[in-house]
Scaffold this motif. Structure first.
Motif, short mmCIF file in Angstrom:
data_model
loop_
_atom_site.label_atom_id
_atom_site.label_comp_id
_atom_site.label_asym_id
_atom_site.label_seq_id
_atom_site.Cartn_x
_atom_site.Cartn_y
_atom_site.Cartn_z
N SER A 106 0.20 -0.47 17.42
CA SER A 106 0.89 -0.94 16.22
C SER A 106 -0.12 -1.05 15.09
O SER A 106 -1.21 -1.58 15.27
N GLY A 107 0.26 -0.55 13.92
CA GLY A 107 -0.61 -0.68 12.75
C GLY A 107 -1.56 0.50 12.56
O GLY A 107 -2.31 0.51 11.59
N ALA A 108 -1.52 1.49 13.46
CA ALA A 108 -2.46 2.61 13.35
C ALA A 108 -2.27 3.37 12.04
O ALA A 108 -3.24 3.76 11.38
N TYR A 120 -1.13 2.19 9.20
CA TYR A 120 -1.68 1.37 8.12
C TYR A 120 -3.20 1.50 8.08
O TYR A 120 -3.80 1.61 7.01
N PHE A 121 -3.79 1.47 9.26
CA PHE A 121 -5.25 1.59 9.35
C PHE A 121 -5.71 2.88 8.70
O PHE A 121 -6.64 2.90 7.89
N LYS A 135 -5.30 2.92 4.92
CA LYS A 135 -6.30 2.11 4.22
C LYS A 135 -7.65 2.81 4.14
O LYS A 135 -8.42 2.56 3.22
N HIS A 136 -7.94 3.65 5.14
CA HIS A 136 -9.27 4.26 5.17
C HIS A 136 -9.29 5.69 4.66
O HIS A 136 -10.36 6.28 4.53
N VAL A 147 0.82 -1.21 0.00
CA VAL A 147 0.00 0.00 0.00
C VAL A 147 0.85 1.26 0.00
O VAL A 147 0.35 2.34 -0.26
#
Lengths: 326, 426
Positions: free
Chosen positions: A122-124, A126-127, A130-131, A7
């Motif tokens: 972790s991953g915030a 990326y979240f 994606k949105h 992404v």
């Protein structure tokens, strides 16, 4: 099953989001370093501004406190002539995903172009990437224990200013690898850039065994780990790790893994000492080392601005390239 | 209503049946196999050509979210989804609100299920009051209310003495104890399998020993107390081996696995995909293969959906903030049948693992097409390709990682007590 498309990159392999070092090709990392080199000269001029992002709005979304990272991101954006909005959002109000998404929707409504995100999970980043709608770039300013990619790149930049060739270097990262997003990004950056050897040094409680699968060598003795090393990267030890859960005491940690002049003498004589800050003097590093000749800690801070300018201009540039094409 | 299902392959592992034949149903019961009883005239004939007829499925573990979580799903919505999936009996763990620790809640659930009329629900009562792991529950009352056993759902009982007393008490009332093996301290705040993936993603890990240490303590307590025990949802290869050893030594223990644990591993989390946040976590590929082996050699005899429907927001967040679980009723049968394609089990074994094996563990009369038994029947087409889409899901919970997967087994009819509760729109 397996991995989705990356992404972080546009279809023509330009950097769209900067979320993690993992998954990025070496060429992108080198491009960031080269671009940062140009911007570093901007910082040395009397007028420190370039008009690259004029008219663009960058929102710093800090769900977790930070002074240094936030201010260098602000400075970097301002030097690129962007409008900057910084939001400090307490994590307690947004511990639920829906409010994270709500915050995001509100900011989109303000027609911003880039989010710089720091979050305790972790991953915030990326979240959010994606949105977020397609025209928005997301830059990760640290997510949980996952990654802190701009910090790693400013470290690479600092290393490259001292040593021209990564492939000859032996580098040690010392401290709390377990909880460190900085270390994860550094490890991926160093292995991608092809350093000779990456070592991680610390007690077993702070270095998960599986870490070796990231391509690093594990050491549990500071002096042995530092032998013949060119770069020593010290990590910050969070206070809450010292209460007996991971380590018995600050004192014992300093005795075993604190970087003193004596311990530093195990490394190569011209080795540099780095630290992402803020430092705990007398816990992970002795004052005389932090202030000493081999320390490049303040250079790291300065370099942070140029590297963040590079990342911001490259990610925003990916949209301009796409617009020009169409 | 009298129903004849003709020209079908009837697979009924409980009675060692696998043959092309006709099945006769009257008054809600199976009345005959092969030739019809004298004077039988069917009100409805179902053409079973190219189809397989098996007992209605028994799902060992499914959350229906009622009472307490009606914003996620309801008994009506989930039993309808069950009917559309060939499932006729579901077993609900006690973690509803209020908790299933009084006969009143058992009664409420039974009432809602029969009002909806799509599937039967049996329940596991709470092992401790309010699942708080402080005091043992009124197990005698729960047994009389119809609970098939007692368990503490996903709430670990850290206090070994309390667990010993609870098992002793359950044993004295001849109740099966349903155990979720997890050491709360070793799990800590973990949200993903502790391994290469959790280290890479910076997610706090749940180590393998969080399960194996708990299995080991429970096995010792089972040996001491002599209680009949069932292990819920194993996730590691090592714990499957521990159960196997215990079974060989003659301990009264059984185990199940959630179907998704036979397909997924931690690596599937990819870039923080919250649909793969489950409890226990998806572990390594080696664990997945170990669990598959345990199914093939009958250490694990029951396979369940571990259905956990969620509202959309529950999965909209970062990985550690997301609520664990998969909405899995509708993929249970096709995923289990894939194990046959994978040559892991025979068709008869596959069907047994979702019919009479779980029924035996629950101690209920279900999962069989024996003469005189309730006519709970699933009829499916083994070669009718379909694809999972959100839009076509019956469950209120659309939280499934199987979106886009292609399956070949498709339910065409489900019968509950001889009534057609689902018919595929052909």
């Amino acid at each position: 099953m397996g991995y989705r498309n990356n992404v972080q990159l546009t279809p023509d392999k330009r950097l769209k989001h900067f979320l993690s070092i993992e998954g990025l090709p070496r060429s992108i990392l080198v491009e960031i370093l080269d671009t940062a080199e140009n911007f570093a000269q901007v910082g040395e001029r009397a007028i420190k501004k370039v008009p690259i992002l004029r008219g663009k709005t960058i929102v710093n979304l800090f769900f977790e406190n930070s002074t240094r990272t936030r201010t260098t991101f602000e400075l970097a954006a301002k030097r690129l002539s962007a409008d900057v909005l910084t939001m400090n959002i307490s994590t307690s109000a947004t511990s639920k995903g829906e409010s994270l998404l709500d915050t995001l929707n509100n900011l989109e409504a303000m027609q911003s172009d880039m989010f710089v995100v720091r979050h305790a999970s972790s991953g915030a980043a990326y979240f959010i990437a994606k949105h977020a709608p397609d025209h928005i770039s997301v830059v990760n300013a640290g997510d949980g224990c996952h990654e802190h990619p701009t910090q790693a790149m400013l470290d690479m930049f600092t290393i490259r200013r001292h040593f021209a060739d990564f492939s000859k270097l032996k580098i040690a990262i010392v401290g709390d690898l377990h909880h460190s997003r900085v270390a994860r990004s550094q490890i991926h950056a160093l292995t991608t850039l092809g350093v000779n050897e990456v070592r991680v040094i610390g007690p077993n409680t702070l270095i998960p065994n599986e870490m070796s699968k990231l391509g690093v060598h594990l050491y549990h003795d500071l002096c042995k780990g530092l032998r013949d090393v060119d770069v020593v990267i010290m990590l910050r030890l969070q206070k809450e790790r010292m209460d007996g859960g991971f380590l018995p005491s600050e004192k014992e940690y300093f005795q075993t893994f604190g970087l003193t002049e004596q311990k530093l003498s195990c490394a190569k004589p011209n080795a540099i000492v780095m630290h992402p800050g803020p430092i705990n003097r007398g816990v992970e590093i002795a004052s005389e080392v932090a202030n000493g000749k081999q320390s490049v800690i303040l250079q790291q801070v300065t370099n942070g601005i140029a590297v963040r300018m590079a990342v911001m201009s490259m990610t925003m540039g990916s949209h301009l390239a796409a617009e020009n094409k169409s | 209503m009298k129903i004849k299902i003709e020209n079908a392959r009837v697979v009924d592992p409980a009675n060692n049946v696998d043959q092309m034949t006709d099945l006769y149903i009257a008054d809600g019961m199976i009345v005959s196999l092969g030739t019809g009883p004298e004077g039988f005239s069917a009100d409805k004939v179902i053409d079973g050509k190219d189809q397989i007829v098996c007992p209605g499925l028994v799902d060992m573990r499914a959350r229906l979210r009622e009472p307490g979580f009606e914003y996620k799903a309801t008994i009506a919505s989930e039993t309808q989804a069950a009917a559309a999936s060939g499932i006729t009996t579901l077993c609900s763990p006690p973690d509803t609100i209020p908790v299933i620790d009084t006969p009143a809640v058992v009664e409420l659930i039974r009432h809602r299920a029969s009002a909806a009329g799509f599937a039967k629900i049996v329940v596991v009562g709470a092992l401790t009051k309010n699942l708080a792991a402080k005091k043992i529950s009124e197990m005698y009352a729960l047994k009389n209310a119809g609970c098939v056993g007692v368990g503490n759902a996903l709430k670990p009982v850290a206090d070994g003495l309390l667990m010993r007393r609870a098992m002793e008490y359950a044993a004295s009332h001849d109740l099966t104890v349903f155990l979720y093996a997890e050491d709360a301290f070793l799990r800590g705040d973990g949200c993903a399998h502790e391994g290469q993936m959790s280290v890479r993603l910076g997610l706090s890990g749940i180590p393998e020993i969080a399960e194996t240490v708990a299995v080991s303590r429970e096995l010792a307590l089972i040996e001491l107390t002599g209680v009949r025990a069932h292990f819920y949802g194993l996730s590691t290869a090592v714990s499957a081996r521990m159960i196997k050893r215990a079974q060989l030594e003659g301990l009264p223990v059984t185990a199940d696995v959630a179907i998704s644990h036979l397909y997924m591993a931690d690596i599937d989390i990819g870039e923080f995909d919250t649909f793969y946040n489950v409890r226990p976590p998806f572990r390594s590929q080696r664990d997945r293969e170990g669990l598959r082996a345990a199914v093939s050699e009958h250490t694990i005899t029951a396979i369940c959906s571990d259905h956990q429907p969620h509202e959309e927001d529950a999965k909209l967040g970062t990985f550690s903030d997301a609520e664990p679980g998969i909405s899995c009723l509708e993929t249970l049968l096709p995923l289990v049948l894939r194990l046959v394609d994978d040559k892991l089990v025979s068709l008869s074994e596959a069907i047994a693992s979702i019919t009479h094996k779980p029924a035996d563990i629950l101690g209920i009369n279900a999962g069989t097409l024996g003469i005189g038994e309730a006519a709970d029947v699933c009829i499916f087409h083994p070669q009718n390709d379909w694809r999972v889409t959100k839009e076509k899901m019956w469950s209120e919970g659309k939280n499934t990682p199987y979106i886009g997967w292609e399956f070949s087994a498709k339910v065409s009819y489900t019968l509950l007590d001889g009534r057609i509760v689902y018919q595929d729109r052909l």
